[in-house]
Scaffold this active site. Structure first.
Site, mmCIF file in Angstrom:
data_model
loop_
_atom_site.group_PDB
_atom_site.id
_atom_site.type_symbol
_atom_site.label_atom_id
_atom_site.label_comp_id
_atom_site.label_asym_id
_atom_site.label_seq_id
_atom_site.Cartn_x
_atom_site.Cartn_y
_atom_site.Cartn_z
ATOM 1 N N LYS A 11 0.812 -1.224 0.000
ATOM 2 C CA LYS A 11 0.000 0.000 0.000
ATOM 3 C C LYS A 11 0.848 1.279 0.000
ATOM 4 C CE LYS A 11 -3.877 -2.323 2.227
ATOM 5 N NZ LYS A 11 -4.980 -2.213 3.209
ATOM 6 N N TYR A 51 -12.410 -1.737 -3.796
ATOM 7 C CA TYR A 51 -12.912 -1.914 -2.420
ATOM 8 C C TYR A 51 -14.431 -1.782 -2.341
ATOM 9 C CZ TYR A 51 -8.251 -2.134 -0.335
ATOM 10 O OH TYR A 51 -6.984 -2.541 0.036
ATOM 11 N N PHE A 59 -15.316 3.466 7.091
ATOM 12 C CA PHE A 59 -13.953 3.828 6.684
ATOM 13 C C PHE A 59 -13.757 3.849 5.165
ATOM 14 C CE2 PHE A 59 -14.022 -0.758 7.673
ATOM 15 C CZ PHE A 59 -13.597 -1.297 6.469
ATOM 16 N N ARG A 87 -1.973 -15.046 4.256
ATOM 17 C CA ARG A 87 -2.643 -14.368 5.376
ATOM 18 C C ARG A 87 -1.897 -14.618 6.690
ATOM 19 N NH1 ARG A 87 -7.287 -11.906 4.137
ATOM 20 N NH2 ARG A 87 -8.348 -12.115 6.126
ATOM 21 N N THR A 93 -5.564 -7.600 10.512
ATOM 22 C CA THR A 93 -5.831 -6.277 9.917
ATOM 23 C C THR A 93 -5.398 -5.156 10.859
ATOM 24 O OG1 THR A 93 -7.754 -7.232 8.818
ATOM 25 C CG2 THR A 93 -7.651 -4.831 8.888
ATOM 26 N N ARG A 104 2.482 -7.042 8.815
ATOM 27 C CA ARG A 104 1.795 -5.892 9.426
ATOM 28 C C ARG A 104 2.394 -5.500 10.766
ATOM 29 N NH1 ARG A 104 -4.214 -7.672 7.385
ATOM 30 N NH2 ARG A 104 -4.187 -6.480 5.430
ATOM 31 N N ASN A 114 -2.165 -0.332 6.744
ATOM 32 C CA ASN A 114 -1.674 -1.599 7.296
ATOM 33 C C ASN A 114 -0.727 -2.339 6.346
ATOM 34 O OD1 ASN A 114 -3.608 -2.361 5.497
ATOM 35 N ND2 ASN A 114 -4.778 -3.652 6.890
ATOM 36 N N HIS A 117 -2.264 -5.501 1.416
ATOM 37 C CA HIS A 117 -3.543 -6.195 1.254
ATOM 38 C C HIS A 117 -3.236 -7.624 0.837
ATOM 39 C CE1 HIS A 117 -7.520 -7.251 -0.239
ATOM 40 N NE2 HIS A 117 -6.916 -7.712 -1.327
ATOM 41 N N GLU A 128 -9.294 -10.354 -8.007
ATOM 42 C CA GLU A 128 -8.292 -9.302 -7.786
ATOM 43 C C GLU A 128 -7.121 -9.416 -8.765
ATOM 44 O OE1 GLU A 128 -9.531 -8.839 -3.084
ATOM 45 O OE2 GLU A 128 -7.569 -9.695 -3.563
HETATM 46 P P1 CMP Z 1 -7.285 -4.749 3.342
HETATM 47 O O1 CMP Z 1 -6.753 -6.108 3.589
HETATM 48 O O2 CMP Z 1 -6.742 -3.990 2.193
HETATM 49 O O3 CMP Z 1 -8.893 -4.843 3.192
HETATM 50 C C1 CMP Z 1 -9.740 -3.789 3.506
HETATM 51 C C2 CMP Z 1 -9.027 -2.640 4.147
HETATM 52 O O4 CMP Z 1 -9.857 -1.737 4.863
HETATM 53 C C3 CMP Z 1 -8.081 -3.170 5.227
HETATM 54 O O5 CMP Z 1 -7.036 -3.860 4.657
HETATM 55 C C4 CMP Z 1 -7.736 -1.893 5.956
HETATM 56 O O6 CMP Z 1 -6.763 -1.117 5.263
HETATM 57 C C5 CMP Z 1 -9.069 -1.152 5.896
HETATM 58 N N1 CMP Z 1 -9.812 -1.283 7.150
HETATM 59 C C6 CMP Z 1 -10.429 -2.381 7.616
HETATM 60 N N2 CMP Z 1 -11.040 -2.114 8.796
HETATM 61 C C7 CMP Z 1 -10.800 -0.805 9.054
HETATM 62 C C8 CMP Z 1 -11.159 0.067 10.114
HETATM 63 N N3 CMP Z 1 -11.899 -0.364 11.126
HETATM 64 N N4 CMP Z 1 -10.731 1.332 10.054
HETATM 65 C C9 CMP Z 1 -9.994 1.760 9.009
HETATM 66 N N5 CMP Z 1 -9.630 0.989 7.979
HETATM 67 C C10 CMP Z 1 -10.014 -0.286 8.003
#
Ligand code: CMP
Length: 147
Positions: A11, A51, A59, A87, A93, A104, A114, A117, A128
């Site tokens: 990211k 997304y 968010f 994963r 996350t 992470r 984070n 992805h 994807e």
């Molecule tokens: P990703 O694996 O890219 O999938 C969805 C993304 O949404 C996740 O990683 C985070 O970057 C973001 N995300 C998920 N939950 C939250 C949250 N509670 N607040 C902010 N961002 C979030």
């Protein structure tokens, strides 16, 4: 093919912090073959589309803004049981809940920023991968992966 591929994004925050190299090193050391890779930048529209599953979440707008804020690295990763195996090395996350040694835990700045992805299912991995790569851009080790 099912089970052998996953999709990842390094990211914008991790790219800006010069973490591309260290993250790719972990990916290779954990036995993933990089079958496709590109540095790119998402438009707002592309980030919204990628997304879209989260569009009702609070968010969503800030996630779209962040994901379109700078360059990213997108890649297809190949390994047996790729989605689950990736994963495991990515971690939770929420980086404060991520296990020691995970990507992470090492590189995330926050829940949103984070670092990477990773696909959450084989079905989403296919969607994807197709979002970013055509067939001629994929260099699989195992020819069974070709779809
Ligand atoms: P990703 O694996 O890219 O999938 C969805 C993304 O949404 C996740 O990683 C985070 O970057 C973001 N995300 C998920 N939950 C939250 C949250 N509670 N607040 C902010 N961002 C979030």
């Amino acid at each position: 093919m099912k089970g052998k591929l996953t999709f990842t994004i390094i990211k914008p925050g991790a790219v800006a912090n010069e973490h591309i190299g260290p993250i790719l090193k972990i990916i290779n050391e954990k036995g993933f073959h990089i079958a496709a890779m590109r540095m790119t930048r998402l438009s707002v529209k592309q980030a919204q589309e990628f997304y879209a599953v989260h569009k009702e979440r609070p968010f969503y707008d800030s996630l779209v803004e962040f994901m379109s804020s700078g360059p990213i690295v997108v890649a297809i990763l190949e390994k047996e049981n790729a989605v689950e195996e990736y994963r495991k090395i990515v971690g939770a996350t929420d980086p404060s809940k991520a296990d020691e040694g995970t990507i992470r835990k090492l590189f995330a700045e926050s829940m949103q920023r984070n670092a990477v992805h990773g696909s959450d299912s084989d079905e989403n991995a296919m969607i994807e991968c197709d979002f970013f790569f055509n067939r001629s851009e994929r260099f699989y080790k195992d020819q069974d992966c070709c779809w």
